[in-house]
Design a protein around this motif. Structure first.
Motif, PDB file in Angstrom:
ATOM      1  N   GLU A   1      -3.736  -5.253  -0.489  1.00 18.22           N
ATOM      2  CA  GLU A   1      -4.225  -4.813  -1.802  1.00 18.22           C
ATOM      3  C   GLU A   1      -3.284  -3.805  -2.469  1.00 18.22           C
ATOM      4  O   GLU A   1      -3.445  -3.493  -3.651  1.00 18.22           O
ATOM      5  N   ASN A   2      -2.304  -3.306  -1.737  1.00 10.30           N
ATOM      6  CA  ASN A   2      -1.327  -2.367  -2.297  1.00 10.30           C
ATOM      7  C   ASN A   2       0.015  -3.030  -2.579  1.00 10.30           C
ATOM      8  O   ASN A   2       1.028  -2.353  -2.731  1.00 10.30           O
ATOM      9  N   ILE A   3      -0.001  -4.365  -2.642  1.00  8.00           N
ATOM     10  CA  ILE A   3       1.193  -5.125  -3.002  1.00  8.00           C
ATOM     11  C   ILE A   3       0.846  -5.989  -4.211  1.00  8.00           C
ATOM     12  O   ILE A   3      -0.014  -6.864  -4.133  1.00  8.00           O
ATOM     13  N   LYS A   4       1.482  -5.710  -5.331  1.00 10.46           N
ATOM     14  CA  LYS A   4       1.264  -6.477  -6.562  1.00 10.46           C
ATOM     15  C   LYS A   4       2.496  -7.320  -6.825  1.00 10.46           C
ATOM     16  O   LYS A   4       3.618  -6.809  -6.823  1.00 10.46           O
TER      17      LYS A   4
ATOM     18  N   ALA B   1       1.961  -1.833   5.197  1.00  8.92           N
ATOM     19  CA  ALA B   1       1.466  -1.959   3.824  1.00  8.92           C
ATOM     20  C   ALA B   1       0.206  -2.822   3.808  1.00  8.92           C
ATOM     21  O   ALA B   1       0.126  -3.831   4.519  1.00  8.92           O
ATOM     22  N   GLN B   2      -0.742  -2.428   3.012  1.00  5.73           N
ATOM     23  CA  GLN B   2      -1.978  -3.182   2.861  1.00  5.73           C
ATOM     24  C   GLN B   2      -1.823  -4.223   1.756  1.00  5.73           C
ATOM     25  O   GLN B   2      -1.200  -3.947   0.720  1.00  5.73           O
TER      26      GLN B   2
ATOM     27  N   LYS C   1       2.085   2.113  -2.569  1.00  6.60           N
ATOM     28  CA  LYS C   1       1.777   0.933  -3.377  1.00  6.60           C
ATOM     29  C   LYS C   1       3.099   0.345  -3.872  1.00  6.60           C
ATOM     30  O   LYS C   1       3.936   1.066  -4.433  1.00  6.60           O
TER      31      LYS C   1
ATOM     32  N   SER D   1       1.064   4.287 -10.691  1.00  8.18           N
ATOM     33  CA  SER D   1       0.569   4.333  -9.312  1.00  8.18           C
ATOM     34  C   SER D   1       1.530   3.682  -8.316  1.00  8.18           C
ATOM     35  O   SER D   1       1.367   3.860  -7.110  1.00  8.18           O
ATOM     36  N   PHE D   2       2.525   2.946  -8.806  1.00  9.17           N
ATOM     37  CA  PHE D   2       3.464   2.295  -7.891  1.00  9.17           C
ATOM     38  C   PHE D   2       4.445   3.312  -7.324  1.00  9.17           C
ATOM     39  O   PHE D   2       4.951   4.179  -8.036  1.00  9.17           O
ATOM     40  N   ASP D   3       4.720   3.173  -6.030  1.00 10.06           N
ATOM     41  CA  ASP D   3       5.680   4.048  -5.361  1.00 10.06           C
ATOM     42  C   ASP D   3       7.079   3.446  -5.339  1.00 10.06           C
ATOM     43  O   ASP D   3       8.071   4.177  -5.265  1.00 10.06           O
TER      44      ASP D   3
ATOM     45  N   ASN E   1       1.886   2.284   4.895  1.00 15.00           N
ATOM     46  CA  ASN E   1       0.459   2.306   4.566  1.00 15.00           C
ATOM     47  C   ASN E   1       0.082   3.155   3.358  1.00 15.00           C
ATOM     48  O   ASN E   1      -0.737   2.731   2.554  1.00 15.00           O
TER      49      ASN E   1
END
Length: 162
Positions: free
Chosen positions: A55-58, A52-53, A23, A80-82, A20
């Motif tokens: 909106e946090n998966i590109k 994971a949300q 990103k 911002s990506f982890d 969660n």
């Protein structure tokens, strides 16, 4: 061969971190789309299953596995990506092209991870034939896309701790 008798995507023996707070970027090759599409579905499912949300998966698509390197680099320009997951499939043909591509992709993905000091996950199938790829993209050996997602979650969690 041990892999011929079991599903390798069994995570029942580990505790997977909560995805969660993280990103994720996914770079997926368009070449061998039947396989890479199944890997992508497995990765998304694995991320969402562990919190994971959406909106946090590109997700970005690139032409082939060689371009996964540049795709990962493009995503990591946004700090911002982890973690980034690279998904592709290279199937052995009649020429040495397979060897050059597999070597370049593995080294390139490693280099991008080092350049940005972020987890960049190698979710690229390198198989002898189409059936081996299908077996690893949701078939009898599980889904390597889901495995890549679990690896990304675990590495993002470890990275956040240190």
């Amino acid at each position: 061969m041990a892999s011929s008798i079991k599903n390798l995507s069994d995570f029942s023996h580990i505790t997977v971190a909560n995805a969660n707070p993280f990103k994720f970027g996914i770079v997926v090759a368009q070449w061998n789309a039947e396989i890479t599409g199944a890997l992508l579905n497995g990765a998304i499912s694995g991320l969402e299953k562990h919190g994971a949300q959406e909106e946090n998966i590109k997700i970005i698509e690139v032409p082939g596995s060689f371009e996964l390197i540049t795709g990962a680099d493009i995503l990591l320009r946004d700090d911002s990506f982890d973690a980034i997951i690279c998904l592709g499939c290279v199937i052995q043909g009649e020429t040495r092209h397979f060897d050059f591509i597999c070597d370049a992709v593995a080294n390139g993905i490693s280099n991008v991870a080092l350049k940005y000091n972020k987890p960049v996950i190698f979710g690229v199938l390198t198989t002898d034939n189409q059936q081996q790829a299908l077996d690893r993209a949701g078939g009898k050996h599980g889904n390597k896309g889901e495995e890549a997602a679990i690896t990304a979650i675990q590495m993002a969690h470890i990275s956040a701790q240190y």
